[in-house]
Design a protein around this motif. Structure first.
Motif, PDB file in Angstrom:
ATOM      1  N   GLU A   1     -39.273   4.302 -34.205  1.00  0.00           N
ATOM      2  CA  GLU A   1     -40.399   3.878 -33.379  1.00  0.00           C
ATOM      3  C   GLU A   1     -40.193   4.391 -31.954  1.00  0.00           C
ATOM      4  O   GLU A   1     -39.070   4.464 -31.459  1.00  0.00           O
ATOM      5  CB  GLU A   1     -40.523   2.350 -33.352  1.00  0.00           C
ATOM      6  N   ASP A   2     -41.279   4.795 -31.330  1.00  0.00           N
ATOM      7  CA  ASP A   2     -41.253   5.348 -29.972  1.00  0.00           C
ATOM      8  C   ASP A   2     -40.622   6.728 -29.893  1.00  0.00           C
ATOM      9  O   ASP A   2     -40.336   7.225 -28.795  1.00  0.00           O
ATOM     10  CB  ASP A   2     -40.534   4.409 -28.987  1.00  0.00           C
ATOM     11  N   GLN A   3     -40.392   7.362 -31.049  1.00  0.00           N
ATOM     12  CA  GLN A   3     -39.863   8.730 -31.084  1.00  0.00           C
ATOM     13  C   GLN A   3     -40.997   9.699 -31.431  1.00  0.00           C
ATOM     14  O   GLN A   3     -41.837   9.404 -32.294  1.00  0.00           O
ATOM     15  CB  GLN A   3     -38.769   8.864 -32.129  1.00  0.00           C
ATOM     16  N   THR A   4     -41.027  10.839 -30.757  1.00  0.00           N
ATOM     17  CA  THR A   4     -42.002  11.891 -31.052  1.00  0.00           C
ATOM     18  C   THR A   4     -41.273  13.085 -31.654  1.00  0.00           C
ATOM     19  O   THR A   4     -40.321  13.604 -31.067  1.00  0.00           O
ATOM     20  CB  THR A   4     -42.750  12.331 -29.783  1.00  0.00           C
ATOM     21  N   VAL A   5     -41.729  13.492 -32.824  1.00  0.00           N
ATOM     22  CA  VAL A   5     -41.099  14.573 -33.573  1.00  0.00           C
ATOM     23  C   VAL A   5     -42.125  15.677 -33.808  1.00  0.00           C
ATOM     24  O   VAL A   5     -43.261  15.398 -34.221  1.00  0.00           O
ATOM     25  CB  VAL A   5     -40.570  14.069 -34.937  1.00  0.00           C
ATOM     26  N   VAL A   6     -41.753  16.909 -33.554  1.00  0.00           N
ATOM     27  CA  VAL A   6     -42.598  18.061 -33.860  1.00  0.00           C
ATOM     28  C   VAL A   6     -41.991  18.783 -35.063  1.00  0.00           C
ATOM     29  O   VAL A   6     -40.802  19.115 -35.054  1.00  0.00           O
ATOM     30  CB  VAL A   6     -42.702  19.030 -32.663  1.00  0.00           C
ATOM     31  N   VAL A   7     -42.813  19.018 -36.088  1.00  0.00           N
ATOM     32  CA  VAL A   7     -42.359  19.711 -37.291  1.00  0.00           C
ATOM     33  C   VAL A   7     -43.275  20.901 -37.548  1.00  0.00           C
ATOM     34  O   VAL A   7     -44.487  20.731 -37.704  1.00  0.00           O
ATOM     35  CB  VAL A   7     -42.374  18.778 -38.528  1.00  0.00           C
ATOM     36  N   THR A   8     -42.709  22.089 -37.606  1.00  0.00           N
ATOM     37  CA  THR A   8     -43.521  23.258 -37.958  1.00  0.00           C
ATOM     38  C   THR A   8     -43.584  23.395 -39.477  1.00  0.00           C
ATOM     39  O   THR A   8     -42.640  23.031 -40.183  1.00  0.00           O
ATOM     40  CB  THR A   8     -42.953  24.554 -37.334  1.00  0.00           C
ATOM     41  N   GLY A   9     -44.717  23.907 -39.947  1.00  0.00           N
ATOM     42  CA  GLY A   9     -44.908  24.007 -41.392  1.00  0.00           C
ATOM     43  C   GLY A   9     -44.931  22.642 -42.046  1.00  0.00           C
ATOM     44  O   GLY A   9     -44.407  22.457 -43.154  1.00  0.00           O
ATOM     45  N   ALA A  10     -45.574  21.680 -41.388  1.00  0.00           N
ATOM     46  CA  ALA A  10     -45.488  20.280 -41.815  1.00  0.00           C
ATOM     47  C   ALA A  10     -46.379  19.947 -42.998  1.00  0.00           C
ATOM     48  O   ALA A  10     -46.286  18.837 -43.532  1.00  0.00           O
ATOM     49  CB  ALA A  10     -45.838  19.362 -40.641  1.00  0.00           C
ATOM     50  N   ASN A  11     -47.240  20.853 -43.418  1.00  0.00           N
ATOM     51  CA  ASN A  11     -48.208  20.508 -44.464  1.00  0.00           C
ATOM     52  C   ASN A  11     -47.716  20.771 -45.879  1.00  0.00           C
ATOM     53  O   ASN A  11     -48.386  20.399 -46.843  1.00  0.00           O
ATOM     54  CB  ASN A  11     -49.525  21.267 -44.248  1.00  0.00           C
ATOM     55  N   SER A  12     -46.540  21.384 -46.031  1.00  0.00           N
ATOM     56  CA  SER A  12     -46.074  21.675 -47.387  1.00  0.00           C
ATOM     57  C   SER A  12     -44.555  21.732 -47.428  1.00  0.00           C
ATOM     58  O   SER A  12     -43.884  21.850 -46.399  1.00  0.00           O
ATOM     59  CB  SER A  12     -46.646  23.011 -47.890  1.00  0.00           C
ATOM     60  N   GLY A  13     -44.019  21.645 -48.643  1.00  0.00           N
ATOM     61  CA  GLY A  13     -42.601  21.865 -48.866  1.00  0.00           C
ATOM     62  C   GLY A  13     -41.691  20.975 -48.052  1.00  0.00           C
ATOM     63  O   GLY A  13     -41.875  19.762 -47.938  1.00  0.00           O
ATOM     64  N   LEU A  14     -40.669  21.580 -47.468  1.00  0.00           N
ATOM     65  CA  LEU A  14     -39.676  20.838 -46.696  1.00  0.00           C
ATOM     66  C   LEU A  14     -40.303  20.150 -45.491  1.00  0.00           C
ATOM     67  O   LEU A  14     -39.928  19.023 -45.138  1.00  0.00           O
ATOM     68  CB  LEU A  14     -38.562  21.780 -46.232  1.00  0.00           C
ATOM     69  N   GLY A  15     -41.254  20.823 -44.848  1.00  0.00           N
ATOM     70  CA  GLY A  15     -41.913  20.237 -43.689  1.00  0.00           C
ATOM     71  C   GLY A  15     -42.709  19.001 -44.043  1.00  0.00           C
ATOM     72  O   GLY A  15     -42.713  18.012 -43.292  1.00  0.00           O
TER      73      GLY A  15
END
Length: 311
Positions: free
Chosen positions: A13-27
């Motif tokens: 909670e209160d953490q912001t995470v950026v993930v590339t390729g987030a719509n499939s697979g490992l992301g």
């Protein structure tokens, strides 16, 4: 660390995470795990439609965090810069950046900026994104982390500075290996520079082993080879672990208290292809500091992105 799973992740909670390729697979699996722990996840996706569909699936499951789908095409430096600008404007800080998206073993293509596609997406796009987001990472209340996804294929990689874009000699697997070696050289050089600057940001590398994702199918699909598609399906079924399991090294690198900068995390099973996260050693080429410095200089020159380490 033995037997570590996503259930062992701390509350976010209160953490912001950026993930590339987030719509499939490992992301996708990583995004789902971060959200389940309460994080706000900025889903950096090349396709907004696919990103929104993925976010809807996660929301319908048990995700408790906030999901923010944003367009980010790592094959276009203008798109990367625009994405980062929005993140910096709308969020006070970024606590975790997962440089996860990638392409593998595709016919030779070029990015919008004229880079060979695999090196352009896997390395240059993430180099630029990390540089643009470094001020937001430095603004984190705690220790921020940059996690860069590599591959065991880095061992077959070799940096050819005389033909970095593979214009004279292109092999889809050698180009992939070069891009994955570049990921590690970048991750370790970033950690050295962060450490020297005193910034409370750590850089960690990881690899998923052999995970059953759509990554393996893009090359055969673009070649129009039904035989290769069928062969990959068989290989994935026989040797691949699930995408959720393959995402564990990234999740461990991003959240585990035992992680320090400059680590390399991968699965602990046979041939490092499957299993639970453990600390591993990448090859000697990935630890070549002279190559890392040279790649950094070339990356700054080609992307036009320089890093503000503060201090």
């Amino acid at each position: 660390m033995a037997g570590w799973t996503a259930d062992d992740m701390p509350a976010m909670e209160d953490q912001t995470v950026v993930v590339t390729g987030a719509n499939s697979g490992l992301g996708y699996e990583g995004t789902k795990a971060f959200a389940r722990k309460g994080a706000t996840v900025v889903m950096a996706c090349r396709s907004l439609d696919r990103g929104e569909r993925a976010a809807s699936e996660i929301r319908r499951a048990d995700g408790r965090g906030e999901l923010d789908v944003r367009e980010c095409d790592l094959a276009d430096l203008d798109s990367v810069a625009a994405f980062a600008e929005v993140v910096r404007e709308e969020y006070d800080a970024v606590d975790v950046l997962c440089n996860n998206a990638g392409v593998m073993a595709i016919p030779r293509q070029e990015t919008a900026d004229g880079f060979e596609m695999q090196l352009g997406v896997n390395h240059f796009g993430h180099f630029a994104l990390t540089g643009h987001l470094l001020p937001a990472l430095r603004a984190s209340d705690g220790e921020a982390r940059v996690v860069t996804q590599s591959s065991g294929a880095h061992e077959m990689g070799e940096l050819d500075f005389a033909d970095l874009q593979s214009e004279r000699d292109y092999g889809k697997w050698s180009a992939y290996g070069q891009s994955k070696l570049a990921n590690l050289l970048f991750a370790y050089e970033l950690e050295r520079r962060l450490d020297e600057s005193g910034a409370d940001v750590r850089s960690v590398a990881c690899h998923p082993g052999y995970a059953d994702t759509d990554l393996q199918f893009r090359g055969p699909r673009e070649m129009g080879s039904s035989l290769r598609m069928a062969g990959m399906k068989v290989a994935n079924a026989l040797f691949g672990q699930s995408a959720a399991q393959g995402a564990l090294p990234m999740l461990y690198a991003a959240t585990a208290e035992a992680v320090i900068g400059g680590e390399y995390v991968g699965p602990d099973g046979l041939l490092d292809m499957r299993g639970h996260p453990e600390f591993q050693q990448s090859n000697a080429a990935s630890r070549d500091e002279a190559d890392a410095e040279r790649l950094w200089d070339v990356s700054e020159e080609l992307t036009g992105v320089t890093y503000d380490f503060g201090g």
